[in-house]
Design an enzyme around this catalytic site. Structure first.
Site, short mmCIF file in Angstrom:
data_model
loop_
_atom_site.label_atom_id
_atom_site.label_comp_id
_atom_site.label_asym_id
_atom_site.label_seq_id
_atom_site.Cartn_x
_atom_site.Cartn_y
_atom_site.Cartn_z
N LYS A 165 -7.23 -9.62 7.57
CA LYS A 165 -7.19 -8.16 7.44
C LYS A 165 -7.21 -7.56 8.85
CE LYS A 165 -6.51 -8.14 3.37
NZ LYS A 165 -5.37 -7.46 2.79
N LYS A 265 1.47 -6.92 -7.17
CA LYS A 265 0.13 -6.77 -7.75
C LYS A 265 0.30 -6.24 -9.17
CE LYS A 265 -2.59 -6.04 -3.57
NZ LYS A 265 -1.68 -6.46 -2.51
#
Ligand code: MG
Length: 367
Positions: A165, A265
């Site tokens: 991240k 997703k």
């Protein structure tokens, strides 16, 4: 067969690591997940799960899942849950947009379809490709040393793919990427996911600074156009995620050669039916995919596993096992990670049974 009742429970999912941090200082310590049940007149129940990544990642929030179910539910009573395209058509006619609200219902109806057919959902979604699904681990944003340590720790647990991240200070991010790559083997895959966090000039600096490394760049900037500009200035493999929220943008991105991999997703696209449609098109067009959801627990992990297992292996870039990131198990029967892989069970439907003892009280009940 008709839908007689749609209900939902909230369940809090605290994180094993205490918190999860990504671009722009965004952070979650306890995920608020919604378990959706779709019950038929004959008493058969299918289950789904929707868990936004906080209210500031995609246009989705947890209370919105429940509010949306109260709005949408009455329009679906009496419909056949096995007729998935018809059901999705009905949902789109009754409520414009809000794909994440529809996702839990759609997943629950795939679970029901599998229970009726006495087949695993992955069989109904195309078949089971290969024995197991390779997983990635998301590495929460921390100082570069700590992120490298976490990569090493999860590598020791069997993971071979890591999603860092980044999307913070570009100079720190360059360090994060360099230090993580240094401890990996050549066969390991590293993805630097900025989650829209860099401006275009920052992204240009980062991709130039890591151009000598084997690293994938994921969703560097907020808009599609900014990402495309960055893509055209790097030869590192490129992943689009937040911008790929439907077929229109996928087709545009394909025509622009804007990415090598897309991240699908389930709740971003509105459920398994819609995700399968995009997945199948990606397979036809030769685009590899990260197959996952925004977040979730055991039921989400099972849905991801059925989606991934029914996708040809060469197009499965990676998936993740969200149920191992959290301290609460919301269902039994879900896939469990083993040496960086997971697999679906042979049980009918999603193969999961909610643990009602850990779920909160019923917050939505439409009948
Ligand atoms: Mg991403």
């Amino acid at each position: 067969m008709k839908i007689a009742r749609i209900f939902a429970h909230r369940v809090d999912l605290p994180l094993v690591e205490g918190s999860y941090k990504w671009s722009g200082g965004k952070s979650v310590s306890i995920f608020d997940s919604t378990i959706v049940g779709v019950e038929t007149e004959c008493g058969l129940i299918g289950y789904g799960e929707v868990c936004p990544l906080g209210p500031f990642y995609l246009p989705a929030y947890s209370a919105g899942v429940r509010a949306g179910l109260r709005e949408l539910g009455p329009h679906l009573i009496g419909f056949d849950p096995r007729e998935l395209l018809k059901l999705n058509h009905r949902m789109d006619a009754a409520l414009k947009g809000h794909p994440y609200v529809k996702s839990g219902i759609d997943i629950a109806c795939w679970d029901l379809l599998g229970k009726v057919a006495q087949l695993p959902a992955c069989t109904l979604m195309g078949g089971r490709f290969g024995e197991k699904i390779r997983l990635y681990r998301a590495i929460s944003q921390l100082p570069p040393d700590e992120m490298a340590d976490n990569v090493a720790g999860y590598r020791a647990q069997g993971y071979t793919r890591f999603q860092l991240k980044v999307g913070g200070d570009p100079d720190l991010d360059i360090q994060r990427i360099r230090q993580a790559r240094e401890i990996l083997q050549p066969s390991d895959r590293l993805i630097a996911d900025a989650n829209t966090g860099w401006t275009q000039h920052e992204a240009m600096r980062v991709v130039r600074a890591v151009s000598d490394l084997d690293v994938y760049i994921e969703q560097p900037c907020l808009t599609y156009e900014e990402c495309l500009a960055v893509r055209r200035h790097t030869d590192n493999p490129f992943v689009l995620d937040e911008n790929i929220d439907g077929l229109d943008v996928l087709l545009r991105a394909r025509a622009d050669l804007a990415m090598d991999v897309v991240n699908l997703k389930i709740s971003k696209l509105g459920g398994l039916t819609r995700t399968k449609q995009v997945r199948d098109l990606c397979v036809s067009m030769g685009i590899a995919m990260t197959l996952e959801d925004s977040w979730g627990g055991d039921i989400t992990t099972a849905a991801i596993a059925h989606l991934a297992h029914s996708t040809p292996e060469e197009f499965r870039f990676t998936s993740t096992d969200f149920n191992s990131y959290v301290t609460v198990s919301n269902a039994s029967g879900a896939p469990q990670r083993l040496n960086g892989f997971m697999q679906t069970s042979d049980a009918a439907g999603l193969g999961v049974e909610p643990r009602f003892e850990v779920l909160g009280k019923r917050l939505v009940d439409v009948f």
